[in-house]
Design a protein around this motif. Structure first.
Motif, PDB file in Angstrom:
ATOM      1  N   ALA A  40       0.460  -1.179   0.046  1.00  0.00           N
ATOM      2  CA  ALA A  40      -0.153  -0.281  -0.266  1.00  0.00           C
ATOM      3  C   ALA A  40       0.821   1.513  -0.044  1.00  0.00           C
ATOM      4  N   SER A  41       1.913   0.893   1.037  1.00  0.00           N
ATOM      5  CA  SER A  41       3.164   2.444   0.868  1.00  0.00           C
ATOM      6  C   SER A  41       4.220   2.633  -0.288  1.00  0.00           C
ATOM      7  N   VAL A  42       4.063   1.876  -0.377  1.00  0.00           N
ATOM      8  CA  VAL A  42       5.268   1.571  -2.114  1.00  0.00           C
ATOM      9  C   VAL A  42       5.392   2.934  -2.780  1.00  0.00           C
ATOM     10  N   GLN A  43       4.668   3.089  -3.754  1.00  0.00           N
ATOM     11  CA  GLN A  43       4.440   3.827  -4.580  1.00  0.00           C
ATOM     12  C   GLN A  43       5.313   4.947  -3.672  1.00  0.00           C
ATOM     13  N   TYR A  44       5.128   5.620  -2.773  1.00  0.00           N
ATOM     14  CA  TYR A  44       5.022   6.927  -2.053  1.00  0.00           C
ATOM     15  C   TYR A  44       6.977   6.786  -1.458  1.00  0.00           C
ATOM     16  N   LEU A  50      14.501  -0.723  -3.013  1.00  0.00           N
ATOM     17  CA  LEU A  50      14.901  -0.831  -1.969  1.00  0.00           C
ATOM     18  C   LEU A  50      14.497  -1.475  -1.076  1.00  0.00           C
ATOM     19  N   SER A  51      13.019  -0.746  -1.128  1.00  0.00           N
ATOM     20  CA  SER A  51      12.894  -0.714  -0.035  1.00  0.00           C
ATOM     21  C   SER A  51      11.656  -2.275  -0.100  1.00  0.00           C
ATOM     22  N   TRP A  52      11.478  -3.192  -1.022  1.00  0.00           N
ATOM     23  CA  TRP A  52      11.424  -4.552  -1.446  1.00  0.00           C
ATOM     24  C   TRP A  52      12.651  -5.174  -0.986  1.00  0.00           C
ATOM     25  N   VAL A  53      14.314  -5.044  -1.261  1.00  0.00           N
ATOM     26  CA  VAL A  53      15.142  -5.818  -0.480  1.00  0.00           C
ATOM     27  C   VAL A  53      14.171  -5.819   1.359  1.00  0.00           C
ATOM     28  N   PHE A  54      14.245  -4.380   1.858  1.00  0.00           N
ATOM     29  CA  PHE A  54      14.120  -5.011   3.297  1.00  0.00           C
ATOM     30  C   PHE A  54      12.633  -5.908   3.450  1.00  0.00           C
ATOM     31  N   ILE A  55      11.557  -5.328   3.422  1.00  0.00           N
ATOM     32  CA  ILE A  55      10.912  -6.562   2.905  1.00  0.00           C
ATOM     33  C   ILE A  55      11.687  -7.759   3.332  1.00  0.00           C
ATOM     34  N   VAL A 102      15.142   4.879   1.989  1.00  0.00           N
ATOM     35  CA  VAL A 102      13.712   4.231   1.353  1.00  0.00           C
ATOM     36  C   VAL A 102      12.728   5.491   1.162  1.00  0.00           C
ATOM     37  N   ALA A 103      12.188   6.435   1.339  1.00  0.00           N
ATOM     38  CA  ALA A 103      11.921   7.526   1.690  1.00  0.00           C
ATOM     39  C   ALA A 103      12.204   8.838   2.485  1.00  0.00           C
TER      40      ALA A 103
END
Length: 391
Positions: A40-44, A50-55, A102-103
């Protein structure tokens, strides 16, 4: 090779094992929530890859920790759980600190960082179950402080954020639950040990009674019947019979649990058995406070001493313990010469306080009463009756 000895399970491991299994289920649920929040938040995010790597790291660690916690028969289960708890904190704190990668500030200042609050609670829960409520609260405060610091919300916004109260409450509640479970498991194992000891004691008592005690009783009876040199043999056999009965009655008594605040009164009274002293007690344990038991035993010993000194060389004494549920009754009766009228008052006036202090004084201090039922009778023996309320 010698067979491996069975060891009693650690109360902490046995008590908290269900909680650790529940942690795995909670970890799975919160992981699914964290992945959903990521979608829900990846678009922001500025750096979505990199955020997917952390997940992915979060998912991998969740799998590793679940596998480690599933090893219930490892040589050192506590060490394994401690390593998982340490890993939980390192991963949680690392992901929170990596959120600015990432943000941008405008986003994470007003939203939860990576990972979300629910998955962060796994570290708090692990610490609480492993070390209790203090560790759980400390873990919750550490993670909450890290989140607030990263989001730079040390102003008024910190009181409007539910992160800290949620994490601290979870740590406190699970820590108290884990400690309660450990205490309950310890009490259960203590009860099992006491029950096993009592059953073994009863089994040995039956075997001894069916064999050795009957033989000793037979030798004593026949020796008395034959007379002459056999009288000494009968006397020795009677002493050994009393000693063996005392040993059987004492085995597994209050020694089974030195830390208990109550004791079984029966073996304390049975210890006064002798060839001329017969002690009868109920078949079930008579558990009372230690001090009360000691005072009753001391008063009984004083009464038996008076029998030995004043009742005559051939006098026999009989001790009977009764438990009515509301009070304890100890009767000490002998078949000696009895007490002349006014003798107790005369002895007290002469300064002899054996009866007034050692017997009646002790019972009065317990809230009970010591009554001499045969006062003023001669030739009919002496009978004391001690009454002590259960409360």
């Amino acid at each position: 090779m010698r067979p491996a000895q069975a060891t009693e399970p650690d109360p902490a491991d046995a008590a908290t094992a269900p909680l650790w299994r529940a942690v795995q289920a909670f970890r799975l649920v919160t992981l699914a929530y964290a992945v959903g929040q990521q979608i829900a938040s990846v678009q922001y995010y500025e750096n979505q890859r990199l955020s997917w790597v952390f997940i992915a790291l979060m998912v991998i660690w969740s799998g590793i920790s679940a596998l480690l916690l599933a090893q219930w028969h490892t040589p050192d289960t506590v060490r394994t759980r401690a390593l998982v708890t340490l890993g939980d904190h390192l991963v949680v704190l690392g992901l929170i600190a990596a959120t600015p990668l990432v943000a941008d500030y405008a986003w994470y200042h007003g939203h939860q960082p990576l990972p979300t609050t629910m998955w962060s609670a796994n570290a708090v829960i692990s610490a609480a179950i492993l070390r209790g409520p203090l560790a759980g609260v400390a873990s919750g405060l550490l993670i909450a402080a890290t989140i607030i610091t990263m989001r730079q919300q040390w102003g008024e916004d910190v009181w409007a954020d539910a992160t800290a109260p949620v994490l601290v409450s979870v740590g406190l509640a699970l820590g108290l639950a884990a400690n309660t479970a450990r205490r309950a498991q310890e009490q259960l194992q203590r009860a099992v040990r006491l029950t096993a000891a009592a059953e073994e004691r009863e089994r040995l008592a039956r075997q001894v009674h069916d064999g050795v005690l009957q033989i000793l009783a037979y030798i004593k009876r026949r020796g008395d019947e034959i007379g002459g040199p056999a009288t000494e043999l009968a006397h020795r056999a009677g002493e050994q019979e009393i000693a063996l009965r005392r040993l059987v009655s004492e085995q597994g008594g209050d020694r089974a649990d030195p830390g208990d605040t109550t004791v079984d009164l029966r073996p304390l009274l049975t210890a006064h058995s002798a060839p001329r002293v017969v002690v009868s007690t109920p078949g079930e344990p008579v558990r009372i406070g230690r001090w009360t038991a000691q005072e009753i035993t001391a008063a009984t010993a004083a009464a038996l001493t008076n029998v030995e000194l004043h009742a005559g060389p051939e006098a026999r004494a009989y001790v009977l313990l009764e438990d009515t549920g509301t009070e304890l009754i100890v009767s000490i009766r002998d078949d000696g010469v009895g007490i002349p009228p006014g003798r107790l008052t005369e002895a007290e006036n002469e300064g002899r306080m054996g009866v007034s202090r050692s017997i009646t004084g002790r019972l009065t201090a317990l809230g009970g009463v010591a009554e001499l039922l045969t006062a003023g009778t001669v030739g009919e023996g002496t009978e004391w009756e001690f009454r002590v309320p259960r409360s």
